[in-house]
Design a protein around this motif. Structure first.
Motif, short mmCIF file in Angstrom:
data_model
loop_
_atom_site.label_atom_id
_atom_site.label_comp_id
_atom_site.label_asym_id
_atom_site.label_seq_id
_atom_site.Cartn_x
_atom_site.Cartn_y
_atom_site.Cartn_z
N TYR A 195 2.99 -2.86 7.52
CA TYR A 195 4.04 -3.51 6.74
C TYR A 195 4.65 -2.52 5.75
O TYR A 195 5.88 -2.37 5.65
N SER A 196 3.79 -1.82 5.02
CA SER A 196 4.29 -0.88 4.02
C SER A 196 5.04 0.28 4.68
O SER A 196 6.06 0.75 4.17
N ARG A 197 4.53 0.71 5.81
CA ARG A 197 5.22 1.79 6.53
C ARG A 197 6.60 1.33 7.00
O ARG A 197 7.56 2.08 6.98
N LEU A 198 6.65 0.06 7.41
CA LEU A 198 7.93 -0.50 7.86
C LEU A 198 8.93 -0.51 6.71
O LEU A 198 10.10 -0.14 6.86
N ILE A 199 8.45 -0.94 5.52
CA ILE A 199 9.33 -1.02 4.36
C ILE A 199 9.84 0.38 3.97
O ILE A 199 11.02 0.59 3.75
N PHE A 200 8.90 1.32 3.92
CA PHE A 200 9.34 2.69 3.58
C PHE A 200 10.17 3.29 4.70
O PHE A 200 11.00 4.16 4.46
N HIS A 208 0.85 -1.19 0.00
CA HIS A 208 0.00 0.00 0.00
C HIS A 208 0.88 1.23 0.00
O HIS A 208 2.07 1.15 0.26
N ASP A 209 0.24 2.36 -0.23
CA ASP A 209 0.92 3.63 -0.03
C ASP A 209 1.08 3.80 1.49
O ASP A 209 0.10 3.69 2.23
N PRO A 210 2.30 4.04 1.97
CA PRO A 210 2.49 4.11 3.43
C PRO A 210 1.71 5.26 4.08
O PRO A 210 1.51 5.26 5.29
N LEU A 211 1.30 6.24 3.27
CA LEU A 211 0.59 7.37 3.86
C LEU A 211 -0.92 7.25 3.69
O LEU A 211 -1.68 8.05 4.22
N GLU A 212 -1.34 6.24 2.93
CA GLU A 212 -2.76 6.09 2.62
C GLU A 212 -3.55 5.69 3.87
O GLU A 212 -3.26 4.69 4.51
N GLN A 213 -4.53 6.53 4.22
CA GLN A 213 -5.31 6.25 5.43
C GLN A 213 -6.60 5.54 5.06
O GLN A 213 -7.16 5.76 4.00
N ASN A 214 -7.02 4.69 5.96
CA ASN A 214 -8.25 3.95 5.73
C ASN A 214 -8.92 3.73 7.08
O ASN A 214 -8.79 2.67 7.68
N ILE A 215 -9.57 4.78 7.57
CA ILE A 215 -10.07 4.79 8.95
C ILE A 215 -10.98 3.60 9.23
O ILE A 215 -11.00 3.06 10.33
N ALA A 216 -11.67 3.15 8.21
CA ALA A 216 -12.59 2.02 8.40
C ALA A 216 -11.83 0.77 8.86
O ALA A 216 -12.37 -0.06 9.57
N PHE A 217 -10.56 0.67 8.43
CA PHE A 217 -9.80 -0.53 8.77
C PHE A 217 -8.79 -0.30 9.88
O PHE A 217 -7.78 -0.98 9.97
N LYS A 218 -9.00 0.69 10.77
CA LYS A 218 -7.97 0.98 11.76
C LYS A 218 -7.83 -0.16 12.76
O LYS A 218 -8.80 -0.85 13.08
N PHE A 219 -6.59 -0.34 13.22
CA PHE A 219 -6.23 -1.42 14.13
C PHE A 219 -6.65 -2.80 13.61
O PHE A 219 -7.02 -3.67 14.39
N ALA A 220 -6.57 -3.00 12.32
CA ALA A 220 -6.91 -4.31 11.77
C ALA A 220 -5.80 -5.30 12.13
O ALA A 220 -4.64 -4.92 12.33
N GLY A 221 -6.18 -6.56 12.27
CA GLY A 221 -5.20 -7.58 12.60
C GLY A 221 -4.43 -8.00 11.36
O GLY A 221 -4.52 -7.37 10.30
N MET A 222 -3.65 -9.08 11.48
CA MET A 222 -2.88 -9.55 10.34
C MET A 222 -3.81 -10.17 9.31
O MET A 222 -4.76 -10.87 9.65
N SER A 223 -3.52 -9.89 8.07
CA SER A 223 -4.33 -10.47 6.99
C SER A 223 -3.47 -10.47 5.74
O SER A 223 -2.36 -9.94 5.74
N TRP A 224 -3.99 -11.09 4.67
CA TRP A 224 -3.21 -11.10 3.43
C TRP A 224 -3.06 -9.70 2.88
O TRP A 224 -2.04 -9.36 2.31
N GLU A 225 -4.07 -8.90 3.09
CA GLU A 225 -4.00 -7.55 2.55
C GLU A 225 -3.08 -6.68 3.41
O GLU A 225 -2.32 -5.87 2.90
N TYR A 226 -3.17 -6.84 4.72
CA TYR A 226 -2.31 -6.10 5.64
C TYR A 226 -1.51 -7.09 6.47
O TYR A 226 -1.93 -7.49 7.55
#
Lengths: 311, 273, 272
Positions: free
Chosen positions: B63-68, B33-51
């Motif tokens: 994960y993306s924030r970690l990479i960047f 994902h874009d490390p700055l892209e916010q998605n309030i609906a999914f805040k504090f989501a657990g581990m998943s294939w997407e995140y």
């Protein structure tokens, strides 16, 4: 003895002067005009007249050396000026108010460092390659790689939030200092285990230890009296330095655990561009450093028979 | 090099570091994902294939924030190191090779700088220049270069009396030739070891200051700054602090292991911290 | 018979297995007798002594027997060993300058030794013992010396203090491990004289190790020559010196003679 201390004290004067000069000069490097900053933080519109009168009242129009001497004179009277943020607050009072918390934190940590690292260091040197030693080495390795603010967060979550055993923030009682002191001391504990261990391993081949064994002295006495004291002698210098580093390094821990200490004061001063406080902080830390150096030097000279006679 | 390869732990450390660097270099390729892209609906989501590592308090992909964050944490630390060593080499070589008054003055200056506690110096510099990552890097360079200048001066002074250097001087080779052909290649390996051992310290230092809010400013990803955000939700979502903390630990530990292994391998004397 | 060493083998544990350092050493030490061990450095003399004292750690593998008054030191527990070591078997080591802990006064370290071994806790009594021993070793102004630290005393002085410490403990055996190597010639003569005096006064048995033939010939009754961890020759001191049989002994003696010749030649050239 007294002559030696006096002589050493005299030698610290130039160093102290140099530090005061650095503390003064560094502030004159600030990119913005202090008069303007002082006006802005008090929400006065910096018109030309206001800036000019502020410059006058802050004494910024005088030549450089005159300002330095004036400033130094004020410092000697413990007058560090007043905070930019709040003119009613004197910098000296602010520092005096936050110093005890920092000193307490540093002192607790220092005691913790000694109490934990010395026995472990001794054990892991004496029983080299044993289980104790291996555990100690893993511990040392881990704690040199863990950033201490993260460790602080983990400890805070585990002991204060999850088990609710200790308070998370504040500095009103002794229990408030337990977690911060542990966090602060851990990095140093691993450093000291390593120092003591290496120094003892180095000294282990010394001839006087062999002769002590030949004389039939018990192994406990040999390790504690003959080996450890000699190793301590060489780690003493680092130990003295680390007390100052503990004081200077508290700023991270104070921010995590919300301890109203001098480090926190300095960080908030940085955010607020409250230069007099930053300046006083630099000056004070520098002087503390010089004095700790002096103190350790005197103790070390006193404890070493080879140097004591020259005192 | 063979001995380094036989040290399994060092190999592991080296491969971790190489992987981290590659991921940092090609961050857009590795991130989801874009490390700055916010998605309030999914805040504090657990581990998943997407995140893979979940999301933070603004619903950003950890994960993306970690990479960047590699770019800001590891690469900026490396930049700091390169600058520090650059200055250290110039001053150290001049001091050690030419000796004399310049040497004396520079070393006295280094003594004064080194006798000041580094944390106070950093706070002083940041305090004067203001908050911001470039000032943090500058502060780190200012407090570190003196130490390197000293070490490098010592190394150069050691090689000054080697026969091949003396010979090169006798047959009238230029100073530039001697320095670039004889001195620099020789001290290069020692400098690399010093730098590797010190990298962990620099990474922790820079991330600490970012953690306090003095360095990288939000919303940009940096491991220390991520931990600072995690701290605010420590009560409700303690797992937020795991990923960036482990990342710092692993990278710093890898640098330390590699540095130790290199030092043991080359058995460089005097490189003791 | 005070000390019997039977088939002593010492090997060091290395990664490639045991590496032998001393093999098949056998000798006896009777009361009021001095055995000299001659050998070049690295021949295993000192190691043999350390094994006799029970001073070798777990890195070494020991075989054979070391019987002290009939009891095997090698199989003793650490506690039993420490009763003998320092009390019954005393040792005078080389490098006196580094033999004492630099951080403590001589008084402290000598008292510490006596307090470990003698069941007298009275400090004055023990100090009197030490001062008596000092007088016998020609160390005058004992009380002033005791207040000093090791770095303030000369090598010869420290060496004599070690011997004095031995006397104060009154052991059955004194092991002197190259006691004259690290000190100057004047002091060497002194130290030898003191050691001879100890034998006359106390009839103590002595194990004297040296690579210096002339010193050994002055003090020892019997002698054995070690070479590469083995005993190559043993017998009465005079016999070995004047009619050596084995090659290593001959080598040692002829080198010594060459040295003396060279020295005399130098002296002659200088005086011309």
């Amino acid at each position: 003895m007294r002559n030696y201390v006096l002589k050493r004290l005299l030698f610290t004067l130039p160093m102290m002067l140099a530090i005061s000069f650095i503390a003064f000069v560094i502030i004159s490097f600030i990119p913005s005009d202090p008069a303007e900053v002082a006006l802005r933080v008090n929400e006065i519109i910096p018109t030309h007249e206001a800036v000019a009168s502020m410059r006058e009242s802050l004494g910024l129009n005088d030549p450089f050396l005159v300002r330095y001497v004036n400033w130094l004179y004020d410092c000697l009277r413990l007058d560090f000026g007043s905070s930019y943020i709040n003119h009613n607050r004197l910098v000296f009072d602010e520092i005096l108010r936050s110093l005890p918390a920092t000193l307490k934190l540093a002192l607790f940590s220092f005691i913790l460092v000694i109490v934990v690292s010395f026995p472990i260091g001794i054990l892991s040197a004496v029983f080299k390659d044993s289980i104790t030693d291996k555990v100690a080495r893993v511990f040392m390795f881990l704690f040199t790689a863990i950033p201490n603010y993260w460790l602080g967060l983990i400890l805070m979550w585990f002991f204060a939030i999850h088990f609710n055993l200790l308070p998370t923030s504040g500095a009103t009682s002794f229990v408030h200092y337990i977690l911060p002191a542990i966090t602060l001391s851990m990095t140093y504990v691993s450093t000291y285990i390593r120092l003591i261990r290496n120094s003892m391993l180095e000294n282990m081949q010394e001839n006087y230890l062999f002769y002590a064994r030949v004389r039939g002295i018990s192994e406990v006495v040999i390790v504690l009296k003959h080996l450890f004291t000699n190793s301590l002698q060489s780690t003493m210098n680092a130990l003295g330095m680390s007390f100052v580093q503990l004081i200077a390094g508290t700023f991270v821990i104070e921010n995590i655990f919300a301890i109203p200490g001098i480090g926190r004061l300095c960080i908030s001063a940085i955010f607020n561009r409250d230069y007099p406080i930053i300046q006083a902080y630099i000056l004070m830390m520098g002087l503390l450093f010089v004095f700790c150096n002096l103190f350790i030097d005197i103790i070390q000279t006193y404890l070493d028979p080879k140097q004591r006679r020259s005192m | 090099m063979k001995r380094l390869l036989s040290d399994k732990l060092a190999i592991l450390a080296l491969s971790i570091l190489v992987t981290v660097m590659i991921m940092g270099l090609f961050a857009p390729f590795f991130s989801l994902h874009d490390p700055l892209e916010q998605n309030i609906a999914f805040k504090f989501a657990g581990m998943s294939w997407e995140y893979p590592l979940g999301t933070d308090h603004l619903g950003r992909c950890i994960y993306s924030r970690l990479i960047f964050g590699i770019r800001n944490t590891v690469f900026l630390a490396m930049l700091t190191m390169v600058c520090t060593i650059g200055i250290g080499v110039v001053v150290g070589v001049i001091s050690g090779y030419y000796k004399g008054v310049v040497d004396e003055m520079m070393m006295r200056f280094c003594d004064v700088m080194l006798s000041f506690p580094s944390q106070v110096m950093i706070l002083a510099i940041v305090g004067v220049l203001g908050v911001g990552i470039e000032n943090i890097i500058l502060a780190n360079i200012v407090i570190k270069w003196t130490w390197y200048a000293r070490m490098i001066r010592g190394m150069v002074a050691g090689y000054n009396y080697k026969n091949y250097v003396l010979y090169a001087k006798t047959i009238g080779k230029s100073d530039r030739f001697i320095i670039s052909r004889h001195l620099l290649p020789n001290i290069f390996s020692e400098i690399i070891i010093l730098a590797t051992l010190d990298m962990g310290w620099v990474i922790i230092n820079i991330s600490t200051l970012s953690f306090l809010g003095l360095g990288i400013q939000p919303p940009f990803p940096e491991w220390g700054a991520m931990l600072s955000e995690a701290k605010n939700v420590l009560m409700s979502n303690p797992s937020q602090m795991m990923a960036p903390g482990v990342a710092i630990l692993v990278v710093v530990a890898s640098f330390n292991i590699l540095g130790d292994a290199l030092r043991d391998m080359l058995d460089v004397k005097g490189v003791v911290k | 018979m005070i000390l019997e060493v039977k088939n002593l083998c010492v090997s060091v544990r290395t990664k490639k297995g045991l590496h032998p350092l001393v093999s098949d050493v056998t000798f006896n030490l009777e009361k009021n007798h001095c055995l000299g061990i001659l050998g070049e450095s690295g021949s295993g003399k000192s190691l043999t002594c350390k094994a006799v004292m029970g001073l070798l750690d777990a890195n070494f593998h020991l075989e054979g027997e070391v019987l002290f008054h009939g009891k095997n030191i090698l199989t003793m527990f650490e506690k039993e060993k420490s009763l003998i070591r320092g009390k019954e078997i005393c040792m005078v080591i080389q490098n006196p300058m580094t033999a004492f802990n630099p951080l403590f006064s001589m008084e402290n370290q000598l008292l510490e030794t006596l307090q470990t071994h003698l069941h007298v806790k009275n400090k004055k009594e023990l100090l009197r013992l030490i001062l008596e021993a000092f007088e016998k070793m020609n160390l005058h102004e004992g009380e002033a010396i005791l207040k000093k630290y090791p770095h303030q005393l000369s090598g010869g002085m420290l060496q004599r203090m070690m011997i004095a410490l031995c006397i104060a403990l009154n052991p059955s055996v004194i092991i002197a491990d190259e006691p004259t190597t690290a000190i100057d010639v004047v002091n060497q003569v002194e130290v030898i004289r003191e050691l001879k005096k100890v034998r006359e006064l106390y009839q103590t048995s002595m194990l004297f190790i040296s690579h210096d033939l002339s010193i050994l010939s002055q003090i020892s009754d019997t002698m054995m020559v070690m070479h590469q961890g083995k005993i190559v020759e043993s017998g009465r001191a005079q016999e070995i010196i004047f009619s050596p049989k084995e090659a290593p002994t001959k080598e040692l003696i002829s080198t010594r003679l060459k040295l003396i010749e060279a020295f005399q030649r130098c002296v002659k050239e200088c005086s011309c």
